[in-house]
Design an enzyme around this catalytic site. Structure first.
Site, PDB file in Angstrom:
ATOM      1  N   ASP A 173      18.767 -41.538 -20.986  1.00 40.29           N
ATOM      2  CA  ASP A 173      19.091 -40.259 -20.374  1.00 40.29           C
ATOM      3  C   ASP A 173      20.156 -39.542 -21.211  1.00 40.29           C
ATOM      4  OD1 ASP A 173      19.117 -38.396 -18.016  1.00 40.29           O
ATOM      5  OD2 ASP A 173      21.182 -39.110 -17.887  1.00 40.29           O
ATOM      6  N   GLU A 225      16.089 -39.041 -24.612  1.00 41.05           N
ATOM      7  CA  GLU A 225      16.020 -37.683 -24.087  1.00 41.05           C
ATOM      8  C   GLU A 225      16.968 -36.891 -24.986  1.00 41.05           C
ATOM      9  OE1 GLU A 225      16.377 -35.407 -19.817  1.00 41.05           O
ATOM     10  OE2 GLU A 225      17.994 -36.788 -20.362  1.00 41.05           O
TER      11      GLU A 225
END
Length: 712
Positions: free
Chosen positions: A350, A386
């Site tokens: 993330d 990401e």
């Protein structure tokens, strides 16, 4: 009379951090560069009574450590860390606060929000410069001593080029699943149920990516609205599986391992979505739960000019400091634990840009990326970034180093815009080829582009065709949360409708986007439930919806069953035709050595696209020559030649099937004929035939060898 444990304390070792049981006792070791002392607090089985407090006797290389005899698995504990409370110097030590061990493998109990959890006096005029002396132990979970794991791990070892990712949520996927026993719904064991695994396997995906399953806390402001953190992007325990998803509350790690093994036995990988960019402790006004009280100055990025305040590149209040060697060690130790002890096959990071940001900005030679690149355990599993955050230079799609894959939001946005008629062929073309404009460098291969149209964050596939605007009222934020740039279309009616023409178009558009995703070069990622048109009723930010908004509804009727069959067929064709998932980037340049063009862009007239057509064409074709060179060896491939036709125009387009070396064009997929299945392959067309391409539709043809002419 027994001798107190502190009287039998030994120096122990600083080598391995955490609380490690060796059969006779436990070695405690905890890093802090700025603390003055560390105490281990032992609790009774209920976790309510502190039964002994023992100061660790040794300090070696910034590690406090000691060995305590006759402590066994199941023992509850926490830390109290002494040192200066000087927020303006970056120090927030407060021994009144019981702290979670960053290396704890399990927790007992739940967090109860209370002012005692904060290192300062909440509401004091000096805010976090004040000091709170209340004991936080009654309100925080206790760490649990666990047994070391030595089970052998057998992995599927799926090649990147063959990988198809299925993003889902442990609880959301199983909470309403009719084939999961009621008592196991929402758990790791429930997800490992044979019926669940068989359903996932039958789709044709290879790798299941789970939303965060490391221990996390619900934010106070979410609880105040009567909601819960459903997605889990608020991690505090980076070695511990989240207990709320465990059927076996006494040993969640063992249950998680069994789940992973069950997927491995079915030939499926498990990829974890992990959050090493921030923790649940928030900013200077957040609670003191672990890292903040252990060594705030080392673990977090602080504003250099005023160390009282946190750099907030995450939007969550704090940013983990991966410029610090010991913070990097902590993250690497955590990742290795999940690989070596638990058996997971990869990670999706993330806000991954933060992990590679040094003081001078994003750096492909950052300490963290270099650790991953050289670590034999980590560089052997799938690493997915990401590649963005809200910090300076935060958008880095295509810039991660070789060996990494990346979420490609350019693919998402472009495909959505093409099918709703907002852009033309020229914008979509590179996305169909694995985005070589972003990824074709440094020896990276096409699989590095993780293509997706939907993910947990945003509209589902069905909602992309039903809603023009987000409908997040249930989140309690006046519909101000979530992204307003959804690139969606409701085709005339917001939400559900009985209009058969609108419904037919919506269903076809879902098929078009799914086909584009699965047949594009790169690594496709499918959001669980999209294969049958799951809806969240227009909520595009269901992070706090631990309820039927987020839970998959398995009461599937038509047209959902038809879409499942269509998606399954698409994935079967992807496996059948290697030309659809080459590792090497295909090129439109003429290969003189092999006398072929690997790909050809076609206009509706059947000829090659002219330069002026790229900016206007809404219907175009892509021919992939199966003889394209599959590796670095200069040799023709032996794959089938395929033709894709994509028509985002609202009306029929007469498309001339191109000339090619071979026989007839066999129709494999027409998104306007979804229920034909394999029967559609009986339809064969001569080269030069004009095919009527329905408005808003996707077609795939295979070039069949010409039948041999019998000798006279």
């Amino acid at each position: 009379m027994s001798i107190p444990l502190k009287k039998r304390l030994k120096e122990g070792s600083a080598h391995e951090l955490g609380a490690i049981w060796d059969g006779a006792g436990v070695n405690f070791a905890i890093f802090s560069a700025n603390a003055t002392a560390v105490e281990v607090c032992l609790f009774d089985k209920s976790g309510t009574t502190e039964i002994e407090r023992i100061r660790l006797p040794e300090y070696t290389d910034q590690v406090f450590h000691g060995w305590i005899p006759e402590i066994y698995p199941g023992q509850l504990y926490g830390y109290r860390v002494h040192g200066p409370y000087e927020p303006e110097a970056g120090h927030r030590f407060n021994p009144n606060k019981l702290l979670l061990d960053p290396y704890a493998r399990a927790y007992h109990g739940e967090l109860v929000w209370n002012p005692a959890l904060f290192g300062y006096k909440v509401g004091h005029p000096d805010a976090d410069l004040s000091f709170d002396d209340r004991d936080s132990a009654p309100f925080i979970p206790k760490c649990v001593i666990t047994r070391p794991v030595q089970d052998p791990i057998q992995r599927p070892r799926i090649r990147w080029s063959d990988t198809v990712i299925y993003e889902t949520h442990v609880k959301g996927y199983t909470q309403r699943h009719p084939d999961v026993p009621e008592g196991l719904r929402g758990t790791y064991t429930g997800l490992a149920t044979r019926a669940v695994i068989d359903r996932i396997k039958s789709l044709g995906v290879t790798s299941v990516e789970l939303l965060p399953t490391q221990s996390f806390f619900d934010e106070a402001y979410v609880e105040e609205r009567g909601l819960r953190n459903f997605w889990g992007y608020n991690t505090i325990g980076f070695f511990a599986p989240e207990t709320r998803y465990a059927a076996d509350k006494d040993d969640p790690a063992a249950e998680f391992r069994r789940m992973v093994a069950s997927f491995h036995n079915a030939g499926l990988e498990i990829i974890m979505d992990v959050v090493y960019n921030h923790t649940a402790e928030g900013n200077e006004l957040g609670p003191t739960l672990s890292f903040k009280g252990i060594d705030n100055l080392s673990y977090y990025r602080l504003i250099p000019e005023n160390l009282r305040y946190y750099i907030n590149d995450t939007g969550t209040g704090n940013t983990f400091n991966l410029s610090n060697l010991n913070a990097i060690r902590f993250v690497a130790d955590s990742l290795r634990y999940w690989v070596n002890d638990i058996g997971v096959d990869g990670f999706r990071f993330d806000l991954g840009t933060i992990l590679a940001r040094e003081k001078q900005g994003f750096d492909t030679e950052s300490g963290f990326l270099r650790v991953c690149g050289q670590d034999p355990a980590l560089n052997a599993v799938k690493l997915i970034a990401e590649p963005w955050d809200i910090g300076p230079g935060g958008y880095q799609v295509g810039h991660f180093p070789p060996g990494w894959a990346e979420w490609n939001d350019m693919f998402r946005d472009t495909v959505r815009d093409f099918w709703r008629g907002k852009i033309r062929a020229g914008a979509l073309a590179p996305r169909l080829l694995g985005s070589p404009d972003r990824f074709n460098h440094s020896g990276r291969q096409a699989w590095a582009s993780v293509n997706f149209i939907t993910a947990h964050d945003g509209f589902t596939l069905a909602d992309l065709t039903r809603y023009e605007a987000k409908h997040n009222e249930a989140n309690g934020e006046d519909n101000k949360d979530g992204n307003s740039d959804n690139r969606s279309s409701n085709y005339g009616v917001e939400g559900l409708t009985d209009d058969p023409k609108i419904n037919a178009l919506r269903e076809r558009q879902m098929r078009n986007m799914m086909a584009t995703l699965i047949f594009s070069q790169g690594t496709p990622m499918i959001l669980a439930g999209d294969e049958f048109g799951r809806t969240q009723d227009g909520n595009n930010n269901a992070y706090c919806q631990d309820n039927e908004i987020s839970w998959v509804n398995w009461d599937i009727k038509e047209p959902g069953e038809s879409l499942i069959a269509f998606t399954t067929r698409l994935l079967a064709l992807r496996r059948r035709f290697p030309i659809l998932h080459r590792s090497r980037f295909l090129t439109e340049a003429y290969n003189e050595a092999l006398d072929i063009k690997e790909l050809t862009w076609l206009s509706a007239g059947g000829g090659e696209m002219a330069e002026q057509e790229w900016s206007a064409a809404q219907c175009f074709g892509l021919k992939l020559d199966g003889r394209a060179q599959p590796s670095g060896i200069v040799k023709r491939g032996g794959d089938a030649t395929l033709l894709m036709v994509l028509n985002s125009w609202e009306d029929v387009v007469h498309f001339t099937l191109p000339d090619a070396d071979g026989g007839k064009w066999k129709l494999l997929i027409d998104s306007n004929q979804p229920d034909e299945g394999e029967a559609i392959e009986e339809n064969q067309f001569d080269q030069g035939v004009v095919y009527e391409v329905t408005g808003h539709s996707f077609l795939l043809f295979e070039l069949c060898a010409a039948a041999a002419v019998p000798a006279e």
